[in-house]
Design an enzyme around this catalytic site. Structure first.
Site, PDB file in Angstrom:
ATOM      1  N   ASN A 168       0.798  -1.227   0.000  1.00 27.53           N
ATOM      2  CA  ASN A 168       0.000   0.000   0.000  1.00 27.53           C
ATOM      3  C   ASN A 168       0.832   1.280   0.000  1.00 27.53           C
ATOM      4  O   ASN A 168       0.466   2.252  -0.640  1.00 27.53           O
ATOM      5  CB  ASN A 168      -1.001  -0.020   1.162  1.00 27.53           C
ATOM      6  N   GLY A 244       2.088  -5.766   7.599  1.00 28.84           N
ATOM      7  CA  GLY A 244       1.178  -6.560   6.770  1.00 28.84           C
ATOM      8  C   GLY A 244       0.078  -7.160   7.612  1.00 28.84           C
ATOM      9  O   GLY A 244      -0.343  -6.577   8.617  1.00 28.84           O
ATOM     10  N   SER A 245      -0.381  -8.331   7.226  1.00 32.83           N
ATOM     11  CA  SER A 245      -1.554  -8.937   7.865  1.00 32.83           C
ATOM     12  C   SER A 245      -1.175  -9.673   9.159  1.00 32.83           C
ATOM     13  O   SER A 245      -0.064 -10.190   9.278  1.00 32.83           O
ATOM     14  CB  SER A 245      -2.208  -9.912   6.893  1.00 32.83           C
ATOM     15  N   VAL A 248       0.177 -13.372   8.432  1.00 28.31           N
ATOM     16  CA  VAL A 248       1.577 -13.507   8.003  1.00 28.31           C
ATOM     17  C   VAL A 248       2.514 -13.036   9.117  1.00 28.31           C
ATOM     18  O   VAL A 248       3.588 -13.610   9.317  1.00 28.31           O
ATOM     19  CB  VAL A 248       1.831 -12.747   6.674  1.00 28.31           C
ATOM     20  N   GLY A 249       2.080 -12.024   9.875  1.00 24.72           N
ATOM     21  CA  GLY A 249       2.893 -11.574  11.007  1.00 24.72           C
ATOM     22  C   GLY A 249       3.172 -12.711  11.983  1.00 24.72           C
ATOM     23  O   GLY A 249       4.294 -12.864  12.486  1.00 24.72           O
ATOM     24  N   GLU A 266       3.792  -4.534  12.625  1.00 28.54           N
ATOM     25  CA  GLU A 266       2.827  -3.471  12.307  1.00 28.54           C
ATOM     26  C   GLU A 266       1.720  -4.135  11.492  1.00 28.54           C
ATOM     27  O   GLU A 266       1.908  -4.433  10.319  1.00 28.54           O
ATOM     28  CB  GLU A 266       3.567  -2.390  11.512  1.00 28.54           C
ATOM     29  N   CYS A 300      -3.055   1.054   6.712  1.00 28.56           N
ATOM     30  CA  CYS A 300      -3.185   0.316   7.974  1.00 28.56           C
ATOM     31  C   CYS A 300      -3.872   1.164   9.031  1.00 28.56           C
ATOM     32  O   CYS A 300      -4.645   0.664   9.825  1.00 28.56           O
ATOM     33  CB  CYS A 300      -1.824  -0.150   8.452  1.00 28.56           C
ATOM     34  N   GLU A 477       7.652   2.365  15.295  1.00 23.36           N
ATOM     35  CA  GLU A 477       8.401   2.971  14.204  1.00 23.36           C
ATOM     36  C   GLU A 477       8.276   4.485  14.346  1.00 23.36           C
ATOM     37  O   GLU A 477       7.535   4.983  15.175  1.00 23.36           O
ATOM     38  CB  GLU A 477       7.843   2.485  12.869  1.00 23.36           C
TER      39      GLU A 477
HETATM   40  P1  NAP Z   1       0.577  -9.919   3.619  1.00 23.01           P
HETATM   41  O1  NAP Z   1       0.361 -11.163   2.875  1.00 23.01           O
HETATM   42  O2  NAP Z   1       0.654  -9.940   5.089  1.00 23.01           O
HETATM   43  O3  NAP Z   1       1.891  -9.273   2.983  1.00 23.01           O
HETATM   44  C1  NAP Z   1       2.792  -8.382   3.619  1.00 23.01           C
HETATM   45  C2  NAP Z   1       4.218  -8.709   3.195  1.00 23.01           C
HETATM   46  O4  NAP Z   1       4.595  -9.993   3.734  1.00 23.01           O
HETATM   47  C3  NAP Z   1       4.427  -8.833   1.691  1.00 23.01           C
HETATM   48  O5  NAP Z   1       5.714  -8.368   1.352  1.00 23.01           O
HETATM   49  C4  NAP Z   1       4.309 -10.333   1.498  1.00 23.01           C
HETATM   50  O6  NAP Z   1       4.861 -10.788   0.300  1.00 23.01           O
HETATM   51  C5  NAP Z   1       5.060 -10.843   2.696  1.00 23.01           C
HETATM   52  N1  NAP Z   1       4.789 -12.247   3.030  1.00 23.01           N
HETATM   53  C6  NAP Z   1       3.753 -13.031   2.627  1.00 23.01           C
HETATM   54  N2  NAP Z   1       3.868 -14.259   3.153  1.00 23.01           N
HETATM   55  C7  NAP Z   1       4.994 -14.280   3.896  1.00 23.01           C
HETATM   56  C8  NAP Z   1       5.643 -15.257   4.707  1.00 23.01           C
HETATM   57  N3  NAP Z   1       5.155 -16.485   4.849  1.00 23.01           N
HETATM   58  N4  NAP Z   1       6.777 -14.912   5.353  1.00 23.01           N
HETATM   59  C9  NAP Z   1       7.281 -13.658   5.252  1.00 23.01           C
HETATM   60  N5  NAP Z   1       6.717 -12.698   4.488  1.00 23.01           N
HETATM   61  C10 NAP Z   1       5.581 -12.992   3.825  1.00 23.01           C
HETATM   62  O7  NAP Z   1      -0.527  -8.878   3.253  1.00 23.01           O
HETATM   63  P2  NAP Z   1      -1.316  -8.809   1.877  1.00 23.01           P
HETATM   64  O8  NAP Z   1      -1.597 -10.147   1.290  1.00 23.01           O
HETATM   65  O9  NAP Z   1      -0.570  -7.876   1.052  1.00 23.01           O
HETATM   66  O10 NAP Z   1      -2.685  -8.190   2.391  1.00 23.01           O
HETATM   67  C11 NAP Z   1      -3.617  -8.987   3.131  1.00 23.01           C
HETATM   68  C12 NAP Z   1      -4.282  -8.146   4.186  1.00 23.01           C
HETATM   69  O11 NAP Z   1      -3.313  -7.653   5.113  1.00 23.01           O
HETATM   70  C13 NAP Z   1      -4.938  -6.887   3.686  1.00 23.01           C
HETATM   71  O12 NAP Z   1      -6.200  -7.095   3.182  1.00 23.01           O
HETATM   72  C14 NAP Z   1      -4.924  -6.020   4.901  1.00 23.01           C
HETATM   73  O13 NAP Z   1      -6.004  -6.316   5.734  1.00 23.01           O
HETATM   74  C15 NAP Z   1      -3.647  -6.391   5.584  1.00 23.01           C
HETATM   75  N6  NAP Z   1      -2.575  -5.440   5.280  1.00 23.01           N
HETATM   76  C16 NAP Z   1      -2.137  -4.624   6.262  1.00 23.01           C
HETATM   77  C17 NAP Z   1      -1.139  -3.709   5.982  1.00 23.01           C
HETATM   78  C18 NAP Z   1      -0.622  -2.784   7.008  1.00 23.01           C
HETATM   79  O14 NAP Z   1      -0.106  -1.742   6.673  1.00 23.01           O
HETATM   80  N7  NAP Z   1      -0.657  -3.134   8.269  1.00 23.01           N
HETATM   81  C19 NAP Z   1      -0.602  -3.619   4.714  1.00 23.01           C
HETATM   82  C20 NAP Z   1      -1.036  -4.493   3.736  1.00 23.01           C
HETATM   83  C21 NAP Z   1      -2.019  -5.396   4.044  1.00 23.01           C
HETATM   84  P3  NAP Z   1       3.864 -10.998  -0.955  1.00 23.01           P
HETATM   85  O15 NAP Z   1       3.564  -9.647  -1.450  1.00 23.01           O
HETATM   86  O16 NAP Z   1       4.646 -11.801  -1.911  1.00 23.01           O
HETATM   87  O17 NAP Z   1       2.654 -11.715  -0.430  1.00 23.01           O
END
Ligand code: NAP
Ligand code: MG
Length: 504
Positions: A168, A244-245, A248-249, A266, A300, A477
């Site tokens: 984002n 991120g989510s 995944v966190g 975060e 976020c 942060e």
């Molecule tokens: P995400 O899957 O959590 O991705 C965040 C980051 O983590 C990306 O760089 C992603 O790579 C990486 N990642 C994915 N799987 C991983 C793993 N097993 N180990 C380490 N890193 C990994 O988030 P998203 O799919 O982009 O979005 C899903 C939901 O998360 C959204 O709908 C939203 O609710 C939330 N989100 C929150 C924020 C925030 O700022 N807090 C930002 C984005 C999304 P890839 O891009 O290759 O998957």
């Protein structure tokens, strides 16, 4: 706008011509392909079509990036603090020089508007400027132990640190993590989201131009499950900052625990904007619109819930709807005021929430569907949406939608507002609108949230620490708190010769 970027935009919109943008990892100061030759496709969300491909990491590339970062760490750690600060200051200036190229690449990969991308570059440059002042001011303490011992603390950089970045805000999230880590003397590896890889590489190139030694900032492109998971599990990575989510966190924390790496999490939110009965309704409407429709709600800390007192519910929702009606949706390079959703998958996820709300009989006060664009009919757009008067347990009140959807909760008085505000598992951000500063401060004290703003939802800047509570994560942060998370404290106690008679 410079002639160069103007011609890029014209050629891109007219004939799909893509300028030469970096398409590999950035390791050891160079743009490189994957060792296996593996690549992945990158799409423009505003057009809903693939326009280029970039390298995708395998396990070998993870090892190469970490080896480079270990070499870079030894050089950067021992660079004079004053010089480290100068590199960060030069970086801020170079980002502003190249703002338009960076904004172009950000817009065609994220889907946001070109104006938003330029603002993101300015804000990220400011982040480097802020941390440029830090390296020569990182001081430990002296500890009083009596005359026969000298006690002190030394601040040491953690080593190689990783930034896992979502799609984002690729430029600002890069800056938010990497500037304080470099200020502390760490070396870094950034893993941008698979859909938005370009600007991280461009920024790493600029850092080298600013004088950062090769290896001190690397960028690894690829899938989260390979590049992100590989970095999180690598025993030579000392700290992982993840944005991120929550799901995944949790995976990242589990991997980090195996090799005792520290983490900053975060994880997003469902942040309330609380409008009390005595607030300035027009100001609250401006705040609410900025809080949720910026970046098409993919933030976020978006103000995705409006908690409004029943005494001003009607006028405030009407004032918001009037403003929303003026939002134009479209491709970020065509002058729209709201851009695209980053991926088809995310667009479908948002549409599923809207379908569910309709099935539950919820009141859609505005929008509520996909925006089919006349110029870019394949673009991934959602109409700015306003869902009125939802119950606390409604999925659109409880779940992070991550799109341009404002969920309204109607409350009766301050205590009810506080209950509603604290009713989710998240706690990232809260905005309060009221003319009664005492009431607003009391609410601010009691709200479950990492940060609270009063009468200005997006108040503050890089100077203010940022992070969550509960499912929004932990660690901070921004501000000086961020530099501290990339340092560890070494305590040093020395016995020194002492004779009372010898002292004057
Ligand atoms: P995400 O899957 O959590 O991705 C965040 C980051 O983590 C990306 O760089 C992603 O790579 C990486 N990642 C994915 N799987 C991983 C793993 N097993 N180990 C380490 N890193 C990994 O988030 P998203 O799919 O982009 O979005 C899903 C939901 O998360 C959204 O709908 C939203 O609710 C939330 N989100 C929150 C924020 C925030 O700022 N807090 C930002 C984005 C999304 P890839 O891009 O290759 O998957
Ligand atoms: Mg993902």
């Amino acid at each position: 706008m410079t002639a160069v970027v103007n011609s890029w935009i014209k050629a891109y919109l007219e004939s799909g011509t893509v300028p030469a943008l970096p398409d590999g990892h950035f390791i050891d100061g160079k743009v490189v392909p994957s060792l296996s030759g593996e690549r992945m496709e990158i799409a423009d969300p505003g057009m809903g079509r693939v326009f280029m491909s970039v390298a995708a990491a395998g396990a070998d590339d993870v090892d190469a990036a970490v080896a480079s970062a270990l070499r870079g760490f030894r050089i950067w750690r021992d660079t004079a603090p004053m010089e480290r600060g100068r590199v960060l200051a030069r970086m801020a200036a170079l980002m502003l020089r190249d703002m338009e190229q960076l904004a172009f690449a950000e817009t065609v990969t994220v889907g946001k508007t070109y104006t938003e991308s330029c603002n993101n570059v300015r804000s990220a440059a400011r982040t480097f400027e802020y941390y440029a002042g830090a390296p020569d001011k990182l001081q430990g303490d002296s500890i009083p132990l009596g005359p026969a011992q000298l006690g002190m603390t030394l601040l040491e950089p953690l080593g190689v640190v990783t930034q896992i970045i979502p799609w984002n805000y690729p430029i600002t999230t890069f800056a938010r993590g990497i500037a304080p880590a470099l200020a502390a003397g760490c070396s870094v590896i950034a893993k941008p989201a698979e859909t938005t890889p370009l600007t991280a590489v461009m920024l790493a190139q600029l850092l080298c131009e600013a004088g950062l030694p090769a290896g001190a900032c690397n960028v690894l492109l690829g899938l989260g499950t390979v590049a992100g998971a590989g970095l999180s599990a690598h025993p030579d990575v000392a700290h992982i900052t993840f944005t991120g989510s929550p799901k995944v966190g949790t995976a990242v924390m589990t991997a980090a625990a195996q090799h005792y790496a520290s983490v900053t999490m975060e994880l997003g939110g469902k942040s309330p904007l609380i409008a009390l009965a005595d607030c300035d309704v027009e100001a609250a409407a401006d705040g609410a619109v900025a809080a949720i429709y910026e970046n098409a709600g993919q933030i976020c800390s978006a103000g995705s819930r409006l908690v409004v007192d029943k005494r001003i519910h009607r006028p405030l929702v009407e004032a918001i709807a009037q403003r929303v009606a003026r939002i134009s949706v479209g491709h970020g390079l065509r002058g729209a005021s709201m851009g695209a959703i980053n991926s088809r998958r995310q667009m479908e996820r948002i549409l599923a929430f809207l379908d569910q709300a309709k099935a539950l009989g919820s009141k859609v006060a505005f929008g509520g569907a996909r925006h089919l664009d006349a110029v870019d009919p394949e673009g991934w757009f959602i109409q700015p949406t306003l869902l009125d008067d939802l119950a606390t347990d409604h999925p659109c009140v409880q779940e992070e939608i991550f799109g341009p959807v404002l969920s309204v909760q109607v409350v009766d008085g301050i205590e009810d507002a506080l209950r509603a505000a604290n009713s989710t598992r998240y706690g990232l951000m809260a905005g309060i609108y009221s003319k009664d500063i005492g009431a607003a401060l009391a609410l601010a004290r009691d709200i479950k949230s990492g940060q609270v703003t009063i009468n200005n939802y997006w108040g503050g800047g890089v100077e203010v620490p940022f992070g969550g509570v509960e499912q929004s994560g932990f660690g901070r942060e921004k501000g000086f708190a961020a530099v501290a998370s990339y340092c560890r404290t070494k305590s040093l106690v020395a016995k020194v010769p002492y004779s009372q008679n010898a002292r004057v």
